[in-house]
Design an enzyme around this catalytic site. Structure first.
Site, PDB file in Angstrom:
ATOM      1  N   TYR A  17       0.822  -1.212   0.000  1.00  0.00           N
ATOM      2  CA  TYR A  17       0.000   0.000   0.000  1.00  0.00           C
ATOM      3  C   TYR A  17       0.858   1.266   0.000  1.00  0.00           C
ATOM      4  O   TYR A  17       0.742   2.110  -0.893  1.00  0.00           O
ATOM      5  CB  TYR A  17      -0.924  -0.021   1.226  1.00  0.00           C
ATOM      6  CG  TYR A  17      -1.826   1.173   1.308  1.00  0.00           C
ATOM      7  CD1 TYR A  17      -2.993   1.232   0.569  1.00  0.00           C
ATOM      8  CD2 TYR A  17      -1.498   2.258   2.113  1.00  0.00           C
ATOM      9  CE1 TYR A  17      -3.821   2.339   0.621  1.00  0.00           C
ATOM     10  CE2 TYR A  17      -2.310   3.369   2.175  1.00  0.00           C
ATOM     11  CZ  TYR A  17      -3.486   3.399   1.430  1.00  0.00           C
ATOM     12  OH  TYR A  17      -4.280   4.503   1.484  1.00  0.00           O
ATOM     13  N   ASP A  37      10.473  -5.406  -5.366  1.00  0.00           N
ATOM     14  CA  ASP A  37       9.688  -6.317  -4.529  1.00  0.00           C
ATOM     15  C   ASP A  37      10.083  -7.750  -4.819  1.00  0.00           C
ATOM     16  O   ASP A  37      10.466  -8.080  -5.953  1.00  0.00           O
ATOM     17  CB  ASP A  37       8.187  -6.119  -4.790  1.00  0.00           C
ATOM     18  CG  ASP A  37       7.329  -6.548  -3.606  1.00  0.00           C
ATOM     19  OD1 ASP A  37       6.785  -5.671  -2.924  1.00  0.00           O
ATOM     20  OD2 ASP A  37       7.228  -7.761  -3.365  1.00  0.00           O
ATOM     21  N   GLU A 166      -5.979   5.272   4.165  1.00  0.00           N
ATOM     22  CA  GLU A 166      -6.537   4.475   3.078  1.00  0.00           C
ATOM     23  C   GLU A 166      -7.821   5.132   2.587  1.00  0.00           C
ATOM     24  O   GLU A 166      -8.672   5.537   3.365  1.00  0.00           O
ATOM     25  CB  GLU A 166      -6.808   3.044   3.551  1.00  0.00           C
ATOM     26  CG  GLU A 166      -5.525   2.280   3.861  1.00  0.00           C
ATOM     27  CD  GLU A 166      -5.774   0.798   4.054  1.00  0.00           C
ATOM     28  OE1 GLU A 166      -6.629   0.247   3.332  1.00  0.00           O
ATOM     29  OE2 GLU A 166      -5.125   0.200   4.921  1.00  0.00           O
ATOM     30  N   LYS A 215       4.589   8.380  14.419  1.00  0.00           N
ATOM     31  CA  LYS A 215       3.431   7.686  13.823  1.00  0.00           C
ATOM     32  C   LYS A 215       2.708   6.854  14.880  1.00  0.00           C
ATOM     33  O   LYS A 215       1.471   6.797  14.901  1.00  0.00           O
ATOM     34  CB  LYS A 215       3.908   6.804  12.670  1.00  0.00           C
ATOM     35  CG  LYS A 215       2.791   6.072  11.926  1.00  0.00           C
ATOM     36  CD  LYS A 215       1.969   7.004  11.063  1.00  0.00           C
ATOM     37  CE  LYS A 215       0.884   6.234  10.310  1.00  0.00           C
ATOM     38  NZ  LYS A 215       1.415   5.328   9.286  1.00  0.00           N
ATOM     39  N   ASN A 219      -1.233   7.640  15.891  1.00  0.00           N
ATOM     40  CA  ASN A 219      -2.287   6.647  15.766  1.00  0.00           C
ATOM     41  C   ASN A 219      -2.848   6.222  17.119  1.00  0.00           C
ATOM     42  O   ASN A 219      -4.037   5.903  17.230  1.00  0.00           O
ATOM     43  CB  ASN A 219      -1.784   5.437  14.982  1.00  0.00           C
ATOM     44  CG  ASN A 219      -1.746   5.717  13.490  1.00  0.00           C
ATOM     45  OD1 ASN A 219      -2.395   6.642  13.002  1.00  0.00           O
ATOM     46  ND2 ASN A 219      -0.979   4.937  12.748  1.00  0.00           N
ATOM     47  N   HIS A 222      -5.269   8.902  17.938  1.00  0.00           N
ATOM     48  CA  HIS A 222      -6.483   8.731  17.147  1.00  0.00           C
ATOM     49  C   HIS A 222      -7.356   7.620  17.738  1.00  0.00           C
ATOM     50  O   HIS A 222      -8.584   7.758  17.818  1.00  0.00           O
ATOM     51  CB  HIS A 222      -6.128   8.397  15.692  1.00  0.00           C
ATOM     52  CG  HIS A 222      -5.319   9.465  15.029  1.00  0.00           C
ATOM     53  ND1 HIS A 222      -4.564   9.244  13.894  1.00  0.00           N
ATOM     54  CD2 HIS A 222      -5.126  10.770  15.337  1.00  0.00           C
ATOM     55  CE1 HIS A 222      -3.960  10.367  13.546  1.00  0.00           C
ATOM     56  NE2 HIS A 222      -4.281  11.303  14.411  1.00  0.00           N
ATOM     57  N   GLY A 270      -4.516  18.734  38.523  1.00  0.00           N
ATOM     58  CA  GLY A 270      -5.136  18.922  39.830  1.00  0.00           C
ATOM     59  C   GLY A 270      -6.126  20.057  39.760  1.00  0.00           C
ATOM     60  O   GLY A 270      -6.609  20.407  38.683  1.00  0.00           O
ATOM     61  N   CYS A 273     -11.513  21.581  39.414  1.00  0.00           N
ATOM     62  CA  CYS A 273     -12.433  21.146  38.356  1.00  0.00           C
ATOM     63  C   CYS A 273     -12.129  19.765  37.802  1.00  0.00           C
ATOM     64  O   CYS A 273     -12.996  18.887  37.794  1.00  0.00           O
ATOM     65  CB  CYS A 273     -12.430  22.171  37.226  1.00  0.00           C
ATOM     66  SG  CYS A 273     -13.084  23.778  37.701  1.00  0.00           S
ATOM     67  N   ARG A 336      -6.573  22.987  46.274  1.00  0.00           N
ATOM     68  CA  ARG A 336      -7.494  21.862  46.180  1.00  0.00           C
ATOM     69  C   ARG A 336      -7.018  20.857  45.143  1.00  0.00           C
ATOM     70  O   ARG A 336      -6.801  21.209  43.991  1.00  0.00           O
ATOM     71  CB  ARG A 336      -8.905  22.368  45.829  1.00  0.00           C
ATOM     72  CG  ARG A 336      -9.594  23.108  46.968  1.00  0.00           C
ATOM     73  CD  ARG A 336     -10.893  23.723  46.525  1.00  0.00           C
ATOM     74  NE  ARG A 336     -10.693  24.805  45.570  1.00  0.00           N
ATOM     75  CZ  ARG A 336     -11.689  25.464  44.991  1.00  0.00           C
ATOM     76  NH1 ARG A 336     -12.945  25.142  45.246  1.00  0.00           N
ATOM     77  NH2 ARG A 336     -11.424  26.450  44.143  1.00  0.00           N
TER      78      ARG A 336
END
Length: 442
Positions: A17, A37, A166, A215, A219, A222, A270, A273, A336
């Site tokens: 790919y 290849d 993709e 990378k 990911n 994500h 901390g 909230c 706090r």
């Protein structure tokens, strides 16, 4: 004199790919691209002007570039390496049964390049486009160096991670958020600047190890976002609240929610909230028997940051500790749920001698709105406050920085001449070259 060219001969190792898309796009940019290849079918497809993957626009792009004579493929590794200015490694790095990346294809290609390197003259840049852990480029470099070629003189190994999705990979290739180059070799940098010159996107240069891990970080974040939205969806659904309306509103905030805010490695959160509201959200989920695996683990992860800080201070072997900042963040007197309070209570429990400097808390102790909280909840820490930075410096063997401000930065730099400084917030932009400086996560 600059030797930068506008086009190169590029050997792309791996025609899956990433390799197929990269080869076609690089050819479109005017480079002479040779796909390499071990699979003869993939080689044959490229040489017929056909792609090895199914992807929007890839068939037309491969056909065009093959017809233009800029894209071909071979299984003759020696010839490809000999003729290439740049070798682009795009082989797969799948997970092994333990989840670790299997780098066997990377090592195989590195060995092949090493065997062919002796037949080539001139400088060559080896780019690792595959997703690999930090240190991989160094290992590839060492393998190729066994050919007799000299690192940084005859060749350089560069990290250049891809950010292709993709379905939109060709569009992503020509319109990335940025192009990242991990190397400090100027000749390699110059070649990649030329290779990516036609792409209108920021070109960022960094250390190899930083480029190698990005990378994985991207990911993982994500994945975290998908799960976060899913957990919020599950809780909202159980309460009859529209989760899409909630998350659409969430995404409207570009100052905090969808922004660089809070995304700096450092000390624990901390305040009044974050701890309270996270506890409340998890409590709502438990009451409705909705499991929030990620959000229920956030509090424990925050505690681990405090534990790491304690361990780092203990590791210095000194018992007199001066602390710069007590409130949960700079510019406030609010104690706090302050992670600094939790840190110091653990150190006091271990027998450490402590002095604290925090002018805001010191003022609040006298007249502020938090005076009652200080007196009722943390009087033992209030008694350790000093109004004098000079006194704190003279007392301490270790200085712990918990907040960012100019006063603390100056004291930390001064202290480094004779004291150990444990920095929990990266107060110094340029990290000092001394073993007396200890950064929490850097």
């Amino acid at each position: 004199m600059s030797t930068q060219k506008s086009s190169y001969t590029i050997a792309v190792f791996g025609l899956g790919y990433v390799g197929c898309v990269s080869a076609a796009c690089l050819a479109q940019l005017g480079n002479q691209v040779i796909g390499v290849d071990v699979n003869p079918h993939k080689v044959e497809l490229i040489n017929q002007g056909k792609p090895t993957v199914i992807e929007k626009g890839i068939a037309e792009l491969v056909a065009q570039q093959h017809a233009a004579g800029r894209l071909s493929a071979t299984s003759d590794i020696g010839a490809a390496v000999k003729n290439a200015d740049i070798c682009l490694i795009c082989v797969g790095t799948p997970s092994d049964r333990h989840g670790a990346p299997d780098l066997s294809f990377i090592w195989h290609v590195a060995e092949q390049i090493k065997e062919a390197a002796s037949q080539r003259e001139g400088f060559q840049t080896i780019i690792i486009r595959s997703t690999v852990p930090p240190g991989t480029c160094h290992e590839v470099e060492q393998i190729i160096a066994r050919s007799g070629k000299k690192v940084d003189e005859d060749f350089a190994v560069v990290s250049n991670p891809e950010f292709l999705r993709e379905g939109t990979s060709i569009e992503d290739y020509f319109n990335p958020p940025y192009t990242l180059i991990g190397t400090q070799n100027e000749r390699a940098l110059e070649m990649l600047r030329g290779m990516y010159g036609p792409i209108e996107a920021p070109l960022l240069e960094t250390k190899r190890e930083v480029a190698e891990i990005i990378k994985y970080v991207n990911n993982s974040f994500h994945a975290l976002k998908v799960v976060f939205a899913g957990e919020i969806g599950a809780l909202c659904h159980s309460m009859g609240v529209d989760p899409h309306a909630v998350m659409s509103l969430f995404c409207e905030d570009r100052q905090l929610n969808i922004s660089p805010a809070y995304l700096k490695p450092g000390f624990a959160y901390g305040g009044s909230c974050l701890p309270k509201d996270l506890k409340a959200l998890n409590s709502m989920a438990r009451s409705r028997h909705v499991e929030l695996a990620v959000l229920s683990a956030v509090e424990r992860s925050n505690e681990l940051l405090i534990e790491r800080a304690v361990d780092m201070i203990v590791a210095q072997g000194k018992v007199k500790v001066g602390v710069l900042g007590l409130a949960f963040k700079a510019g406030t007197d609010d104690l706090r749920e302050s992670p600094v309070v939790k840190l110091l209570e653990r150190l006091i429990g271990k027998g450490y001698s402590i002095k604290i400097y925090d002018q805001n808390v010191l003022t609040s102790q006298l007249v502020g709105a938090n005076k009652q909280y200080i007196e009722s909840t943390v009087p033992h820490l209030a008694n350790l406050l000093t109004p004098s930075l000079e006194e704190l410096l003279a007392f301490s063997d270790v200085i712990v920085v918990t907040q960012k401000n100019e006063e603390y930065r100056k004291l930390a730099e001064e202290a480094l001449t004779s004291k150990i400084v444990v920095d929990l917030v990266r107060i110094l932009d340029k990290l000092p070259e001394t073993d007396r400086y200890k950064g929490l996560l850097w």
